[in-house]
Enzyme design. Structure first.
Site, PDB file in Angstrom:
ATOM      1  N   PHE A 192       0.808  -1.217   0.000  1.00 32.15           N
ATOM      2  CA  PHE A 192       0.000   0.000   0.000  1.00 32.15           C
ATOM      3  C   PHE A 192       0.845   1.274   0.000  1.00 32.15           C
ATOM      4  O   PHE A 192       0.302   2.377   0.088  1.00 32.15           O
ATOM      5  CB  PHE A 192      -0.947   0.002   1.209  1.00 32.15           C
ATOM      6  CG  PHE A 192      -0.261  -0.147   2.546  1.00 32.15           C
ATOM      7  CD1 PHE A 192       0.337   0.938   3.168  1.00 32.15           C
ATOM      8  CD2 PHE A 192      -0.223  -1.382   3.185  1.00 32.15           C
ATOM      9  CE1 PHE A 192       0.970   0.799   4.396  1.00 32.15           C
ATOM     10  CE2 PHE A 192       0.413  -1.528   4.422  1.00 32.15           C
ATOM     11  CZ  PHE A 192       1.012  -0.432   5.017  1.00 32.15           C
ATOM     12  N   ARG A 225      -2.733   7.202  21.235  1.00 32.12           N
ATOM     13  CA  ARG A 225      -3.123   6.051  20.402  1.00 32.12           C
ATOM     14  C   ARG A 225      -4.494   5.520  20.864  1.00 32.12           C
ATOM     15  O   ARG A 225      -5.312   5.101  20.038  1.00 32.12           O
ATOM     16  CB  ARG A 225      -2.075   4.938  20.470  1.00 32.12           C
ATOM     17  CG  ARG A 225      -0.689   5.333  19.958  1.00 32.12           C
ATOM     18  CD  ARG A 225      -0.492   5.213  18.472  1.00 32.12           C
ATOM     19  NE  ARG A 225      -0.531   3.872  17.958  1.00 32.12           N
ATOM     20  CZ  ARG A 225      -0.206   3.576  16.692  1.00 32.12           C
ATOM     21  NH1 ARG A 225       0.186   4.524  15.840  1.00 32.12           N
ATOM     22  NH2 ARG A 225      -0.282   2.363  16.258  1.00 32.12           N
ATOM     23  N   THR A 233      -6.049   1.333  13.871  1.00 28.27           N
ATOM     24  CA  THR A 233      -5.666   1.783  12.524  1.00 28.27           C
ATOM     25  C   THR A 233      -6.829   1.646  11.546  1.00 28.27           C
ATOM     26  O   THR A 233      -7.071   2.536  10.726  1.00 28.27           O
ATOM     27  CB  THR A 233      -4.463   0.946  12.023  1.00 28.27           C
ATOM     28  OG1 THR A 233      -3.400   1.078  12.954  1.00 28.27           O
ATOM     29  CG2 THR A 233      -3.995   1.415  10.650  1.00 28.27           C
ATOM     30  N   ARG A 252     -10.915   7.938  15.191  1.00 27.49           N
ATOM     31  CA  ARG A 252     -11.063   7.199  13.927  1.00 27.49           C
ATOM     32  C   ARG A 252     -12.473   6.618  13.777  1.00 27.49           C
ATOM     33  O   ARG A 252     -13.018   6.577  12.675  1.00 27.49           O
ATOM     34  CB  ARG A 252      -9.987   6.116  13.815  1.00 27.49           C
ATOM     35  CG  ARG A 252      -8.624   6.717  13.431  1.00 27.49           C
ATOM     36  CD  ARG A 252      -7.525   5.714  13.521  1.00 27.49           C
ATOM     37  NE  ARG A 252      -6.272   6.197  12.946  1.00 27.49           N
ATOM     38  CZ  ARG A 252      -5.087   5.681  13.209  1.00 27.49           C
ATOM     39  NH1 ARG A 252      -4.991   4.659  14.055  1.00 27.49           N
ATOM     40  NH2 ARG A 252      -4.000   6.175  12.659  1.00 27.49           N
ATOM     41  N   ASN A 306      -7.399   7.185   7.290  1.00 26.39           N
ATOM     42  CA  ASN A 306      -7.867   7.005   8.666  1.00 26.39           C
ATOM     43  C   ASN A 306      -7.769   8.256   9.545  1.00 26.39           C
ATOM     44  O   ASN A 306      -7.664   8.171  10.760  1.00 26.39           O
ATOM     45  CB  ASN A 306      -7.221   5.776   9.299  1.00 26.39           C
ATOM     46  CG  ASN A 306      -5.718   5.884   9.418  1.00 26.39           C
ATOM     47  OD1 ASN A 306      -5.143   6.937   9.172  1.00 26.39           O
ATOM     48  ND2 ASN A 306      -5.084   4.794   9.806  1.00 26.39           N
ATOM     49  N   HIS A 366      -2.957  10.623  12.519  1.00 24.32           N
ATOM     50  CA  HIS A 366      -1.761   9.852  12.852  1.00 24.32           C
ATOM     51  C   HIS A 366      -1.388  10.083  14.305  1.00 24.32           C
ATOM     52  O   HIS A 366      -1.543  11.192  14.809  1.00 24.32           O
ATOM     53  CB  HIS A 366      -0.583  10.310  11.973  1.00 24.32           C
ATOM     54  CG  HIS A 366       0.756   9.831  12.451  1.00 24.32           C
ATOM     55  ND1 HIS A 366       1.186   8.546  12.251  1.00 24.32           N
ATOM     56  CD2 HIS A 366       1.736  10.447  13.152  1.00 24.32           C
ATOM     57  CE1 HIS A 366       2.391   8.394  12.810  1.00 24.32           C
ATOM     58  NE2 HIS A 366       2.743   9.542  13.353  1.00 24.32           N
ATOM     59  N   GLU A 417       9.567  12.312  14.504  1.00 23.22           N
ATOM     60  CA  GLU A 417       8.497  12.864  13.669  1.00 23.22           C
ATOM     61  C   GLU A 417       8.248  14.343  13.977  1.00 23.22           C
ATOM     62  O   GLU A 417       8.004  15.139  13.067  1.00 23.22           O
ATOM     63  CB  GLU A 417       7.221  12.042  13.876  1.00 23.22           C
ATOM     64  CG  GLU A 417       7.357  10.619  13.341  1.00 23.22           C
ATOM     65  CD  GLU A 417       6.213   9.687  13.754  1.00 23.22           C
ATOM     66  OE1 GLU A 417       6.270   8.518  13.372  1.00 23.22           O
ATOM     67  OE2 GLU A 417       5.282  10.149  14.451  1.00 23.22           O
TER      68      GLU A 417
HETATM   69  P1  ABT Z   1      -0.305   5.969  11.366  1.00 23.61           P
HETATM   70  O1  ABT Z   1      -0.668   6.723  12.594  1.00 23.61           O
HETATM   71  O2  ABT Z   1      -0.680   6.697  10.113  1.00 23.61           O
HETATM   72  O3  ABT Z   1       1.119   5.512  11.371  1.00 23.61           O
HETATM   73  O4  ABT Z   1      -1.233   4.699  11.417  1.00 23.61           O
HETATM   74  P2  ABT Z   1      -1.044   3.451  12.377  1.00 23.61           P
HETATM   75  O5  ABT Z   1       0.222   3.556  13.138  1.00 23.61           O
HETATM   76  O6  ABT Z   1      -2.301   3.269  13.152  1.00 23.61           O
HETATM   77  O7  ABT Z   1      -0.952   2.278  11.341  1.00 23.61           O
HETATM   78  P3  ABT Z   1       0.293   1.795  10.501  1.00 23.61           P
HETATM   79  B1  ABT Z   1       0.386   0.232  10.517  1.00 23.61           B
HETATM   80  O8  ABT Z   1       1.555   2.484  10.946  1.00 23.61           O
HETATM   81  O9  ABT Z   1      -0.071   2.248   9.061  1.00 23.61           O
HETATM   82  C1  ABT Z   1       0.578   3.345   8.435  1.00 23.61           C
HETATM   83  C2  ABT Z   1      -0.280   3.881   7.338  1.00 23.61           C
HETATM   84  O10 ABT Z   1      -0.489   2.900   6.365  1.00 23.61           O
HETATM   85  C3  ABT Z   1      -1.858   2.790   6.090  1.00 23.61           C
HETATM   86  N1  ABT Z   1      -2.189   1.399   5.825  1.00 23.61           N
HETATM   87  C4  ABT Z   1      -1.854   0.458   6.722  1.00 23.61           C
HETATM   88  C5  ABT Z   1      -2.863   1.102   4.658  1.00 23.61           C
HETATM   89  O11 ABT Z   1      -3.159   1.988   3.852  1.00 23.61           O
HETATM   90  N2  ABT Z   1      -3.193  -0.188   4.430  1.00 23.61           N
HETATM   91  C6  ABT Z   1      -2.879  -1.193   5.309  1.00 23.61           C
HETATM   92  O12 ABT Z   1      -3.207  -2.347   5.064  1.00 23.61           O
HETATM   93  C7  ABT Z   1      -2.180  -0.846   6.515  1.00 23.61           C
HETATM   94  C8  ABT Z   1      -1.795  -1.890   7.525  1.00 23.61           C
HETATM   95  C9  ABT Z   1      -2.580   3.291   7.299  1.00 23.61           C
HETATM   96  C10 ABT Z   1      -1.649   4.322   7.822  1.00 23.61           C
HETATM   97  N3  ABT Z   1      -2.002   5.547   7.268  1.00 23.61           N
HETATM   98  N4  ABT Z   1      -2.020   6.456   6.684  1.00 23.61           N
HETATM   99  N5  ABT Z   1      -2.159   7.458   6.160  1.00 23.61           N
HETATM  100 MG    MG Z   2       2.123   4.029  12.436  1.00 23.84          MG
END
Ligand code: ABT
Ligand code: MG
Length: 139
Positions: free
Chosen positions: A59, A87, A93, A104, A114, A117, A128
């Protein structure tokens, strides 16, 4: 629990939908102090660097596209136990799995878009925050 900091972005989807005020209200009500804040837009290079940890994921291209498509609100927040508590405030997420009342659950549409962050560790919060703000912009 020591007072510490986390970093947040209200993502392009949340800004486009006019949710800045409502989300900041939730952040304020939860007891976070705003240390730094601005409206800004990430370049492709910014987003690729910021999300470098995900650059092998399927992604990644969509993520960079999404995060650069419009302005975000970047902010540094201070509170006891800031990283973990923030969080919890934003929720899972995937908004479909986010608890009732979380940001969210209220404002996000999908795992890809979503709304918000939150840093996942004290170390990443510092990295960051420094990515987006100079020392003179932190209060
Ligand atoms: P962030 O706070 O954006 O880092 O989100 P979070 O830590 O909750 O989730 P992670 B796993 O770090 O995801 C980072 C970004 O990648 C997006 N994502 C994630 C997808 O688009 N598809 C997926 O299957 C997964 C696992 C969500 C997070 N967002 N953005 N923008
Ligand atoms: Mg993250």
């Amino acid at each position: 629990m020591a007072t510490n900091r986390t970093f947040t972005m209200l993502k392009p989807d949340a800004v486009e939908k006019g949710h800045i005020g409502a989300i900041l209200e939730k952040i304020n009500a939860a007891g976070f102090r705003i240390v730094a804040m601005k409206l800004t837009q990430m370049t492709k290079a910014d987003a690729e660097e910021f999300y470098a940890v995900h650059n092998e994921r399927p992604f990644f291209g969509e993520l960079v596209e999404f995060m650069t498509r419009g302005p975000i609100v970047a902010a540094i927040l201070e509170k006891d136990n800031a990283v973990e508590d923030f969080r919890a405030l934003i929720g899972a997420t995937n908004p479909a799995e986010a608890a009732e009342g979380t940001i969210r659950k209220l404002y996000a549409d999908s795992v890809g878009e979503n709304a918000v962050h939150g840093s996942d560790s004290d170390e990443n919060a510092a990295i960051e925050g420094a990515f987006h703000f100079s020392g003179r912009e932190m209060f």
